[in-house]
Design a protein around this motif. Structure first.
Motif, short mmCIF file in Angstrom:
data_model
loop_
_atom_site.label_atom_id
_atom_site.label_comp_id
_atom_site.label_asym_id
_atom_site.label_seq_id
_atom_site.Cartn_x
_atom_site.Cartn_y
_atom_site.Cartn_z
N PRO A 31 -2.69 2.23 -17.18
CA PRO A 31 -2.91 0.82 -16.82
C PRO A 31 -2.95 0.62 -15.32
N LEU A 32 -3.67 -0.43 -14.91
CA LEU A 32 -3.80 -0.79 -13.51
C LEU A 32 -2.94 -2.02 -13.22
N VAL A 33 -1.99 -1.86 -12.32
CA VAL A 33 -1.15 -2.96 -11.87
C VAL A 33 -1.51 -3.27 -10.42
N VAL A 34 -1.79 -4.55 -10.15
CA VAL A 34 -2.16 -4.99 -8.81
C VAL A 34 -1.01 -5.80 -8.22
N VAL A 35 -0.57 -5.44 -7.03
CA VAL A 35 0.46 -6.19 -6.33
C VAL A 35 -0.21 -6.94 -5.18
N LEU A 36 -0.20 -8.26 -5.26
CA LEU A 36 -0.73 -9.11 -4.19
C LEU A 36 0.42 -9.44 -3.24
N GLY A 37 0.21 -9.19 -1.96
CA GLY A 37 1.30 -9.34 -0.99
C GLY A 37 2.14 -8.08 -0.93
N ALA A 38 1.48 -6.92 -1.04
CA ALA A 38 2.19 -5.65 -1.17
C ALA A 38 2.89 -5.20 0.10
N SER A 39 2.54 -5.76 1.24
CA SER A 39 3.19 -5.35 2.49
C SER A 39 4.38 -6.21 2.84
N GLY A 40 4.65 -7.25 2.06
CA GLY A 40 5.72 -8.17 2.37
C GLY A 40 7.10 -7.64 2.01
#
Length: 361
Positions: A31-40
């Motif tokens: 599965p593909l999990v996308v993290v938005l704001g991954a550098s925070g």
């Protein structure tokens, strides 16, 4: 995440109750999990947690995203201005799950938002709507596929300043601060989209999150770490009250585990909000005094004083009310619990920030 399509993705780890199985990618891909704001601050901790899993992990941020060493996940880093037309849709293309952690930060050290700040509303509310519409368009193209999971980070202050000291998520929401109202608007949009079967929205309302550890890569701009920095610099620790105001303080790695655990329990969690916390409100005056003592033990200097000062004009009602969070509902549904005691979390934070100071010297 309960996203089966006739197979599992081999995602079970000790303590998990459900497998994370994909829906959007090729049938033999993890599965593909996308993290938005991954550098925070929180996003980078979530990336570290997800990197241990045999998944495809897409880390999306405006700036650089450090890739955890020895990661099990297949990691893709994507730089994007998510406010630009079409960028958010491209960022989540093919996603089985999205962890939405993008938030508007006004300046170097505050989440406070001024009334009428359209840039803040665009990020805090507009991106949630963009995400919903991107997933709606995909749903219309692929109506037979189960909807993707979206985990969104809200805040316990959405309940508003008239809520009781101990909250459990059953209180009516009456936020007064602009940031809190924007977070609530985004949450409500995700709940409506869940009811329409566009996505499976899980909202975790977070208390005061803080902390650094050996693997931390992003800056904690919250009050606890700010006081640690002041103590290391030999400056007084200031409070806008008499020190009896209590906060439920949750270590960032415990928050990251909760967000990732939500992916494993999306079927049970979707469609409502859940509160995270330790269940204990810590008097801030005592917390600041502990910070002063820990720093003194490390530096060999006397503890810096903890003093009350006049509140600034931008102080809000929520700054003066005590909060403790009953997270029983989330703990019962998922088995999650915070595992890092406050004393250990403060020691880790002081040690990490002291190393940063030494490195700059």
């Amino acid at each position: 995440m309960g996203m089966n399509r006739g197979r599992t993705a081999g995602m079970r780890r000790k303590g998990d109750t459900n497998d994370l199985a994909g829906t959007a990618g090729p049938p033999h891909e993890p599965p593909l999990v996308v993290v938005l704001g991954a550098s925070g601050f929180i996003g980078s901790a979530v990336v570290r947690e997800l990197a241990r899993r045999p998944i495809r992990l897409r880390c999306v941020a405006r700036g650089p995203v450090p890739v955890p060493a020895a990661a099990t996940a297949r990691i893709e880093v994507r730089s994007a201005d998510l406010g630009a037309p079409g960028e958010l849709a491209r960022a989540v293309e093919g996603a089985d799950a999205v962890v939405h952690l993008v938030a508007y930060i006004a300046g170097p050290a505050t989440w406070r938002v001024a009334e009428g700040d359209t840039a803040a509303e665009r990020v805090n509310v507009g991106l949630a709507h963009d995400l919903i519409e991107a997933l709606r368009a995909r749903r219309e193209r692929r109506s037979a596929a189960p909807p993707p999971t979206v985990v969104f980070a809200g805040t316990t202050t959405q309940a508003g300043p008239t809520a009781p000291v101990r909250i459990d998520g059953s209180e009516p929401d009456a936020p007064t601060g602009t940031y809190d109202r924007q977070k609530l608007a985004a949450e409500q949009a995700l709940k409506r989209a869940t009811a329409e079967n566009v996505l499976r929205g899980v909202v975790l309302r977070l208390p005061t999150v803080f902390g650094y550890g050996p693997a931390s890569t992003a800056t904690d701009k919250g009050v606890v770490s700010a006081m640690v920095r002041r103590a290391l610099a030999g400056e007084p620790l200031t409070m806008w009250h008499d020190g009896t105001v209590r906060r439920d303080l949750l270590y960032v790695d415990d928050v990251a585990r909760a967000l990732v655990t939500s992916l494993d329990h999306a079927d049970a969690l979707a469609g409502r909000h859940w509160l995270l916390g330790t269940g204990h409100g810590e008097p801030l005056g005592e917390v600041f005094a502990r910070i002063a003592r820990i720093v003194a033990d490390r530096t060999g200097r006397p503890p810096v004083p903890v003093v009350s000062v006049t509140p600034p004009e931008h102080a809000e009602a929520s700054d003066f009310r005590s909060v403790e969070v009953d997270a029983t509902a989330f703990r019962t549904a998922t088995g999650w619990r915070p595992v890092t005691p406050l004393s250990e979390a403060l020691e880790l934070t002081v040690a990490a920030l002291a190393r940063q100071v030494s490195a700059r010297a």
